[in-house]
Enzyme design. Structure first.
Site, PDB file in Angstrom:
ATOM      1  N   LYS A 137       0.795  -1.236   0.000  1.00 53.10           N
ATOM      2  CA  LYS A 137       0.000   0.000   0.000  1.00 53.10           C
ATOM      3  C   LYS A 137       0.827   1.285   0.000  1.00 53.10           C
ATOM      4  CE  LYS A 137      -4.334  -1.583   2.062  1.00 53.10           C
ATOM      5  NZ  LYS A 137      -5.292  -1.306   3.150  1.00 53.10           N
TER       6      LYS A 137
ATOM      7  N   ARG B  71       5.054   3.919  18.948  1.00 50.84           N
ATOM      8  CA  ARG B  71       4.482   3.839  17.604  1.00 50.84           C
ATOM      9  C   ARG B  71       3.254   4.768  17.500  1.00 50.84           C
ATOM     10  NH1 ARG B  71       3.016  -1.988  14.866  1.00 50.84           N
ATOM     11  NH2 ARG B  71       3.310  -1.338  12.725  1.00 50.84           N
TER      12      ARG B  71
HETATM   13  P1  ATR Z   1      -2.161  -3.585  10.361  1.00 50.88           P
HETATM   14  O1  ATR Z   1      -1.547  -3.114   9.075  1.00 50.88           O
HETATM   15  O2  ATR Z   1      -3.320  -4.531  10.156  1.00 50.88           O
HETATM   16  O3  ATR Z   1      -2.500  -2.460  11.269  1.00 50.88           O
HETATM   17  P2  ATR Z   1       0.267  -4.142  11.833  1.00 50.88           P
HETATM   18  O4  ATR Z   1       0.906  -2.947  11.210  1.00 50.88           O
HETATM   19  O5  ATR Z   1       1.054  -5.402  11.945  1.00 50.88           O
HETATM   20  O6  ATR Z   1      -1.053  -4.534  11.050  1.00 50.88           O
HETATM   21  O7  ATR Z   1      -0.288  -3.715  13.272  1.00 50.88           O
HETATM   22  C1  ATR Z   1      -0.837  -4.625  14.159  1.00 50.88           C
HETATM   23  C2  ATR Z   1      -1.372  -3.842  15.354  1.00 50.88           C
HETATM   24  O8  ATR Z   1      -1.902  -4.770  16.300  1.00 50.88           O
HETATM   25  C3  ATR Z   1      -0.306  -3.041  16.096  1.00 50.88           C
HETATM   26  O9  ATR Z   1      -0.919  -1.895  16.636  1.00 50.88           O
HETATM   27  C4  ATR Z   1       0.117  -4.007  17.188  1.00 50.88           C
HETATM   28  O10 ATR Z   1       0.708  -3.391  18.331  1.00 50.88           O
HETATM   29  P3  ATR Z   1       2.300  -3.124  18.385  1.00 50.88           P
HETATM   30  O11 ATR Z   1       2.578  -1.932  17.530  1.00 50.88           O
HETATM   31  O12 ATR Z   1       2.592  -2.873  19.823  1.00 50.88           O
HETATM   32  O13 ATR Z   1       2.955  -4.377  17.854  1.00 50.88           O
HETATM   33  C5  ATR Z   1      -1.233  -4.600  17.543  1.00 50.88           C
HETATM   34  N1  ATR Z   1      -1.116  -5.881  18.220  1.00 50.88           N
HETATM   35  C6  ATR Z   1      -0.812  -7.075  17.666  1.00 50.88           C
HETATM   36  N2  ATR Z   1      -0.836  -8.047  18.610  1.00 50.88           N
HETATM   37  C7  ATR Z   1      -1.179  -7.447  19.785  1.00 50.88           C
HETATM   38  C8  ATR Z   1      -1.385  -7.903  21.132  1.00 50.88           C
HETATM   39  N3  ATR Z   1      -1.277  -9.207  21.445  1.00 50.88           N
HETATM   40  N4  ATR Z   1      -1.749  -6.995  22.059  1.00 50.88           N
HETATM   41  C9  ATR Z   1      -1.900  -5.693  21.745  1.00 50.88           C
HETATM   42  N5  ATR Z   1      -1.715  -5.187  20.504  1.00 50.88           N
HETATM   43  C10 ATR Z   1      -1.360  -6.051  19.535  1.00 50.88           C
END
Ligand code: ATR
Length: 270
Positions: A51, A140
């Site tokens: 994207k 982030r």
């Molecule tokens: P997308 O493009 O779908 O947003 P991504 O960029 O991989 O996918 O982001 C995943 C999101 O889910 C992030 O905000 C991630 O938090 P971190 O930045 O701290 O990694 C969040 N996320 C994934 N697993 C998580 C968990 N077990 N608890 C809380 N947040 C989670």
């Protein structure tokens, strides 16, 4: 999912067009865009992980893509490749369907990955009165918030995604948006917000559509909150793609119905 629902809508419109899913690797992104342009494709719907990278292969991007910083649709028009982003539109329309206006709302967005970042930027542009972006990794969220220029009336801030922060924030929140991957298959038994912190006055929007009813949405309904699922995201993204590339407006209702049927079929047959 998109070919199944978009082709049903194209057939209903009587258009001799088809949507096909193509797997493109990062190495081949530029040649894929050029190939599609040469072959006379009307457009390309672009998904993760392309994207952002696709932008440098385009001739221009419109305001929707500018606001979001990403492109999910390319239209070929008079030889030019133009980038759009309909994710924000789709999210706003999904909320509007449930009677919620983004403008003037107090929003809490969980997740500062690709999806959370785009929604924060879009909802800020659409006039949310306050946006709190919560992320497990708070840095982030902070870097996303720093890039958004609020108006004098807006308050946009970043917080760690913890129960203490949610407990203080949710009583003052109108719309809670989950843009984390928590609750998605294969983590469908998880939720980013404990049920006891949800309340009747909330609108809870989960952009995930797999499963259709996440644990977060089920528990939101159980406490009497309004629950908005991720099907609208898919249906309205396809509506914009068909509108922009063909000039015709497809039936969102039909696409929603096909999407739900397809999800049920897949959950039964794996
Ligand atoms: P997308 O493009 O779908 O947003 P991504 O960029 O991989 O996918 O982001 C995943 C999101 O889910 C992030 O905000 C991630 O938090 P971190 O930045 O701290 O990694 C969040 N996320 C994934 N697993 C998580 C968990 N077990 N608890 C809380 N947040 C989670």
């Amino acid at each position: 999912m998109t070919p199944a629902i978009q082709n049903a809508a194209l057939r209903e419109l009587g258009l001799n067009m088809v949507n096909v899913a193509l797997h493109v690797t990062a190495d081949n992104l530029e040649s894929a865009v050029e190939g599609a342009r040469s072959l006379g494709f009307l457009g390309l719907m672009v998904t993760i992980p392309h994207k952002v990278a696709v932008i440098r292969h385009l001739d221009m991007i419109d305001e929707s893509a500018e606001i979001m910083g990403t492109v999910n649709l390319v239209q070929f028009s008079h030889g030019k490749a133009i980038g759009y982003n309909s994710d924000g539109y789709a999210a706003r329309r999904s909320l509007e369907e449930s009677g919620i206006e983004v403008a003037g709302s107090r929003m809490a967005i969980l997740g500062a990955g690709g999806a959370g970042k785009c929604l924060a930027r879009r909802f800020a542009a659409d006039g949310a009165i306050s946006i709190t972006l919560l992320n497990r990794t708070v840095d982030r969220a902070l870097s996303v918030v720093r890039e958004i220029k609020p108006t004098d009336q807006q308050r946009i801030s970043a917080q760690p995604l913890t129960e203490e922060v949610l407990a203080a924030l949710l009583p003052e929140t109108d719309v809670l948006v989950n843009a984390t991957s928590v609750g998605m298959v294969p983590y469908a038994d998880e939720t980013p917000v404990p049920k006891r912190l949800l309340h009747q006055g909330l609108v809870v929007y989960d952009i995930v559509y797999n499963p259709l009813e996440t644990r977060l949405l089920r528990e939101a309904r159980e406490v009497g909150a309004v629950a908005v699922d991720g099907v609208g995201m898919l249906a309205y993204t396809n509506e914009r793609a068909v509108q922009i590339c063909t000039g015709s407006t497809p039936s969102v209702e039909l696409m929603r119905q096909v999407c739900v049927e397809e999800l049920h079929r897949r959950s039964l047959h794996g």
